[in-house]
Design an enzyme around this catalytic site. Structure first.
Site, PDB file in Angstrom:
ATOM      1  N   HIS A 120       1.044  -1.031  -0.025  1.00 35.41           N
ATOM      2  CA  HIS A 120      -0.028   0.101   0.065  1.00 35.41           C
ATOM      3  C   HIS A 120       0.834   1.122  -0.105  1.00 35.41           C
ATOM      4  O   HIS A 120       2.092   1.425   0.464  1.00 35.41           O
ATOM      5  CB  HIS A 120      -0.769  -0.039   1.191  1.00 35.41           C
ATOM      6  N   ASP A 121       0.235   2.275  -0.638  1.00 37.45           N
ATOM      7  CA  ASP A 121       0.905   3.562  -0.674  1.00 37.45           C
ATOM      8  C   ASP A 121       2.211   3.686  -1.485  1.00 37.45           C
ATOM      9  O   ASP A 121       2.926   4.592  -1.095  1.00 37.45           O
ATOM     10  CB  ASP A 121       0.991   4.187   0.659  1.00 37.45           C
ATOM     11  N   GLY A 138       5.202  -0.837   2.870  1.00 36.61           N
ATOM     12  CA  GLY A 138       4.222   0.407   2.670  1.00 36.61           C
ATOM     13  C   GLY A 138       5.045   1.588   2.448  1.00 36.61           C
ATOM     14  O   GLY A 138       6.260   1.885   2.948  1.00 36.61           O
TER      15      GLY A 138
END
Length: 269
Positions: A120-121, A138
């Site tokens: 994520h991200d 992340g």
């Protein structure tokens, strides 16, 4: 569209006319796929996911799944993938978190080999190579033309600069500036310039020489980061490459990957 009879494509998904979807693949409601992209068999594309043109997604790729984050509550965060990317078998790309900005992004012309994980991200640039089973935690940012070796693990929030190279089986826990290379397994260290990579990308001898000289100032002068960056800016103001390294170092939050001594470096000539 060329959609295999066993594929499941949500009627609200938006696919260009010539998109190919192979056997047993699943395309979710909020997915958009650009022209010329090939989704081979057993691929899962879910969530709020945009995929550009002329990409290839190989069997058992999973894109757009929810982030592996304890605070995620089902928000409509996204994955955005550009054009001309190749995602080989078992690659996983997770959606972002609200806290991280809401978008996981991959640029253009990247090659993600088998079992690569993009958490994520993360924000990946263009023309990257991530070798087999490279794993990104992340909030990682990777600049253009970087290479990540197989079985390497990158710590969350780490930044990797353009044209940098991370060797295989590395654990990188701090930022790696542009044009540099890191190796060494657990707690990877910086081993000078990625000289071979720079030559392959057409960097002149003059550009490489300026970076090598600045390396001594930035990483071997014994100064703190802020002092070394100030000296490099004063001494190499005519080199845009050195200024790029200096700006990258000024933006670090996790610190800069430690450099080994010259006797250990084995730097290419």
């Amino acid at each position: 569209m060329n959609i295999h009879p066993t594929a499941v494509v949500h009627p609200k998904a938006v696919l260009a006319d010539d998109v190919e979807v192979g056997a047993y693949s699943v395309v979710g409601e909020h997915v958009r796929i650009g022209a010329g992209t090939r989704v081979l068999s057993h691929v899962c594309i879910d969530g709020w996911t945009d995929i550009g043109e002329r990409c290839e997604l190989h069997p058992f790729v999973s894109v757009g799944g929810p982030p592996q984050h304890m605070q995620y509550k089902g928000e409509p965060t996204k994955v955005v993938i550009g054009h001309d990317n190749i995602l080989r078998e078992y690659v996983t790309v997770n959606r972002a978190t609200v806290q991280g900005g809401g978008v996981t992004s991959i640029g253009d012309s990247n090659f993600l080999m088998a079992y690569v994980h993009v958490a994520h991200d993360c924000h990946l640039g263009n023309h990257l190579i991530l070798a087999n089973a490279a794993s990104l935690a992340g909030h990682i940012t990777i600049g253009d033309h970087a290479i990540i070796g197989g079985l390497s693990g990158i710590h969350q929030f780490v930044r990797i600069g353009a044209y940098a190279m991370v060797g295989g089986c590395c654990a990188l826990g701090q930022d790696l500036p542009p044009f540099m290379r890191a190796a060494g397994g657990y707690r990877a260290r910086m081993y000078g310039l990625n000289s071979i990579g720079l030559r392959r990308h057409g960097f002149s001898s003059e550009r490489i020489a300026a970076l090598k000289k600045s390396y001594e100032v930035l990483f071997r002068s014994g100064h703190r980061v802020a002092e070394a960056v100030k000296l490099a800016r004063e001494s190499f103001s005519a080199s845009p490459d050195v200024m790029q390294v200096a700006a990258f170092m000024e933006g670090t939050k996790r610190g800069i990957c430690r450099s080994v001594g010259k006797e250990q470096e084995g730097e290419e000539e």
